[in-house]
Design a protein around this motif. Structure first.
Motif, PDB file in Angstrom:
ATOM      1  N   TYR A 109     -74.932 -25.304 -62.072  1.00  0.00           N
ATOM      2  CA  TYR A 109     -74.986 -24.056 -62.813  1.00  0.00           C
ATOM      3  C   TYR A 109     -74.604 -24.355 -64.272  1.00  0.00           C
ATOM      4  CZ  TYR A 109     -74.690 -22.558 -57.934  1.00  0.00           C
ATOM      5  OH  TYR A 109     -74.900 -22.422 -56.597  1.00  0.00           O
ATOM      6  N   ARG A 117     -62.970 -22.728 -69.828  1.00  0.00           N
ATOM      7  CA  ARG A 117     -64.170 -22.381 -69.078  1.00  0.00           C
ATOM      8  C   ARG A 117     -65.205 -21.684 -69.932  1.00  0.00           C
ATOM      9  NH1 ARG A 117     -64.886 -22.999 -64.235  1.00  0.00           N
ATOM     10  NH2 ARG A 117     -66.124 -21.107 -63.983  1.00  0.00           N
ATOM     11  N   ALA A 132     -71.681 -21.871 -52.701  1.00  0.00           N
ATOM     12  CA  ALA A 132     -71.137 -21.941 -54.051  1.00  0.00           C
ATOM     13  C   ALA A 132     -69.618 -21.846 -54.059  1.00  0.00           C
ATOM     14  CB  ALA A 132     -71.718 -20.825 -54.924  1.00  0.00           C
ATOM     15  N   PHE A 134     -66.485 -20.740 -56.487  1.00  0.00           N
ATOM     16  CA  PHE A 134     -66.297 -19.848 -57.629  1.00  0.00           C
ATOM     17  C   PHE A 134     -64.828 -19.467 -57.740  1.00  0.00           C
ATOM     18  CE2 PHE A 134     -67.483 -17.506 -53.854  1.00  0.00           C
ATOM     19  CZ  PHE A 134     -66.535 -16.498 -53.775  1.00  0.00           C
ATOM     20  N   LYS A 135     -64.467 -18.971 -58.911  1.00  0.00           N
ATOM     21  CA  LYS A 135     -63.129 -18.435 -59.121  1.00  0.00           C
ATOM     22  C   LYS A 135     -63.064 -17.041 -58.496  1.00  0.00           C
ATOM     23  CE  LYS A 135     -61.746 -21.971 -61.525  1.00  0.00           C
ATOM     24  NZ  LYS A 135     -60.741 -22.914 -60.986  1.00  0.00           N
ATOM     25  N   ASP A 143     -59.779 -20.969 -56.097  1.00  0.00           N
ATOM     26  CA  ASP A 143     -61.181 -21.286 -55.850  1.00  0.00           C
ATOM     27  C   ASP A 143     -61.584 -20.809 -54.465  1.00  0.00           C
ATOM     28  OD1 ASP A 143     -61.889 -22.710 -58.303  1.00  0.00           O
ATOM     29  OD2 ASP A 143     -60.495 -24.248 -57.611  1.00  0.00           O
ATOM     30  N   HIS A 244     -74.065 -10.740 -61.980  1.00  0.00           N
ATOM     31  CA  HIS A 244     -73.153 -10.903 -60.848  1.00  0.00           C
ATOM     32  C   HIS A 244     -73.924 -11.381 -59.618  1.00  0.00           C
ATOM     33  CE1 HIS A 244     -70.747  -8.381 -63.504  1.00  0.00           C
ATOM     34  NE2 HIS A 244     -69.686  -8.624 -62.760  1.00  0.00           N
ATOM     35  N   VAL A 264     -69.272 -11.431 -57.611  1.00  0.00           N
ATOM     36  CA  VAL A 264     -68.781 -12.582 -58.376  1.00  0.00           C
ATOM     37  C   VAL A 264     -69.478 -12.610 -59.734  1.00  0.00           C
ATOM     38  CG1 VAL A 264     -68.509 -15.078 -58.434  1.00  0.00           C
ATOM     39  CG2 VAL A 264     -68.463 -13.879 -56.236  1.00  0.00           C
ATOM     40  N   GLU A 266     -71.032 -14.141 -63.002  1.00  0.00           N
ATOM     41  CA  GLU A 266     -71.662 -15.447 -63.211  1.00  0.00           C
ATOM     42  C   GLU A 266     -70.710 -16.428 -63.882  1.00  0.00           C
ATOM     43  OE1 GLU A 266     -75.525 -17.236 -65.631  1.00  0.00           O
ATOM     44  OE2 GLU A 266     -75.553 -15.165 -64.917  1.00  0.00           O
ATOM     45  N   ASN A 268     -67.675 -16.845 -63.338  1.00  0.00           N
ATOM     46  CA  ASN A 268     -66.718 -17.395 -62.373  1.00  0.00           C
ATOM     47  C   ASN A 268     -67.279 -18.546 -61.559  1.00  0.00           C
ATOM     48  OD1 ASN A 268     -65.446 -14.952 -63.209  1.00  0.00           O
ATOM     49  ND2 ASN A 268     -64.264 -14.916 -61.335  1.00  0.00           N
ATOM     50  N   MET A 269     -68.585 -18.766 -61.616  1.00  0.00           N
ATOM     51  CA  MET A 269     -69.199 -19.812 -60.803  1.00  0.00           C
ATOM     52  C   MET A 269     -68.729 -21.185 -61.263  1.00  0.00           C
ATOM     53  SD  MET A 269     -71.056 -18.741 -58.338  1.00  0.00           S
ATOM     54  CE  MET A 269     -71.832 -17.246 -57.724  1.00  0.00           C
ATOM     55  N   VAL A 270     -68.310 -22.013 -60.307  1.00  0.00           N
ATOM     56  CA  VAL A 270     -67.817 -23.369 -60.580  1.00  0.00           C
ATOM     57  C   VAL A 270     -68.898 -24.406 -60.320  1.00  0.00           C
ATOM     58  CG1 VAL A 270     -66.164 -25.145 -59.852  1.00  0.00           C
ATOM     59  CG2 VAL A 270     -65.423 -22.767 -60.127  1.00  0.00           C
TER      60      VAL A 270
END
Length: 307
Positions: A109, A117, A132, A134-135, A143, A244, A264, A266, A268-270
């Protein structure tokens, strides 16, 4: 915890790098000057041990120079390429089990800096069916790992343990959007897994081109009274806002996921979970003398790509 470790790695990299740079620009030239002055005072005949002592690096500098390349490589690899995670709960069973160690592809991503971040490079967007990391929106220092079910603009319904999706209309799926479709399920077995004393059913779920297994517990009711309440929708209906994603755990009756807290962002995605590189079995007998955190075996058959 993973976020704090990332900050620690960055700070350690910066500190060791700065010590190395300070030595190269300031301290090493000063040591060399002291050696030249000492040699001049001794008429050019200075014992070797004295010369070595004058130019010897301080212990701090020596340590910084030895760890900086290693720490820098680890920081770069972990921050922008792959990050290891351990699965702590059964919410993604049967895809991921407690004791699985996975690799998360950070560049799947948007590529973000490991401290603030902030997006450094915009890459691909999360896709339906991705597993996925994510935070967690309610506690961003934690996580979470779930499966992406709903994309921005989608309408998702989870009713009587059955998933329905009405895809958002855009240029990519203009022909198939606007119609509520039931996500196909195919029963594989029952009784392989249990939630408490209740037997679970294992299904293969088809999310577009992505086929993956999920677990359901027929004896457990859906706790819709705790579902996330979105204005203008039914209690079991979720319309994904722009920017989201809606996520679910594969262990559908044993997962605190988007049904209970929403969507979630976007940001926040790890990254995307792509590989199981180790899987340990642990002792689950409460009466055993062996501590529960000590592995009792390795599940070699689980190593490989995540679907």
């Amino acid at each position: 915890m993973a976020g704090y470790f990332a900050i620690f790695l960055v700070l350690l990299t910066l500190a060791s790098g700065l010590v190395w740079l300070l030595d190269a620009l300031v301290l090493a030239p000063k040591r060399q000057q002291r050696l030249v002055l000492a040699q001049s005072s001794a008429g050019g005949d200075l014992p070797a041990n004295v010369s070595e002592q004058l130019v010897k690096e301080p212990q701090l500098v020596e340590t910084a120079k030895s760890i900086f390349p290693v720490i820098a490589l680890i920081t770069i690899f972990r921050s922008f390429i792959y990050e290891p995670f351990q699965i702590p709960s059964g919410s993604m069973m049967p895809t991921l089990l407690v004791g699985d160690f996975i690799l998360v592809e950070k560049f799947s991503y948007d590529v973000k800096d490991p401290v603030w971040r902030k997006t450094l490079y915009s890459n691909n967007k999360p896709q339906r069916g991705d597993v996925a990391v994510f935070k967690y929106p309610e506690q961003p220092t934690v996580d979470y790992i779930k499966r992406v079910i709903g994309l921005p603009g989608d309408r998702v319904i989870y009713r009587n343990k059955q998933l329905f999706i009405e895809k958002a209309c855009n240029g990519d799926n203009a022909a198939s959007c606007g119609k509520l479709e039931m996500v196909a399920l195919q029963l594989k077995n029952e009784g392989e897994f249990y939630q408490e004393q209740y037997a679970q059913r294992r299904y293969t779920e088809q999310l577009g081109t992505v086929a993956h297994d999920i677990l359901q517990t027929p004896a457990r009711r859906e706790h819709t009274e705790f579902f996330f309440k979105q204005h203008g929708t039914a209690i079991d209906e979720f319309v994904v806002p722009d920017g989201h994603y809606f996520v679910l755990g594969d262990n559908r009756d044993n997962s605190r996921d988007g049904r209970f807290w929403g969507f979630v962002p976007e940001h926040n995605m790890v990254g995307k979970a792509v590989f199981i590189w180790m899987s340990f079995e642990f002792n689950e007998d409460p009466n055993s003398w062996l501590p529960g955190w000590i592995p009792t075996g390795v599940r070699f058959d689980r190593l490989g790509a995540i679907h």
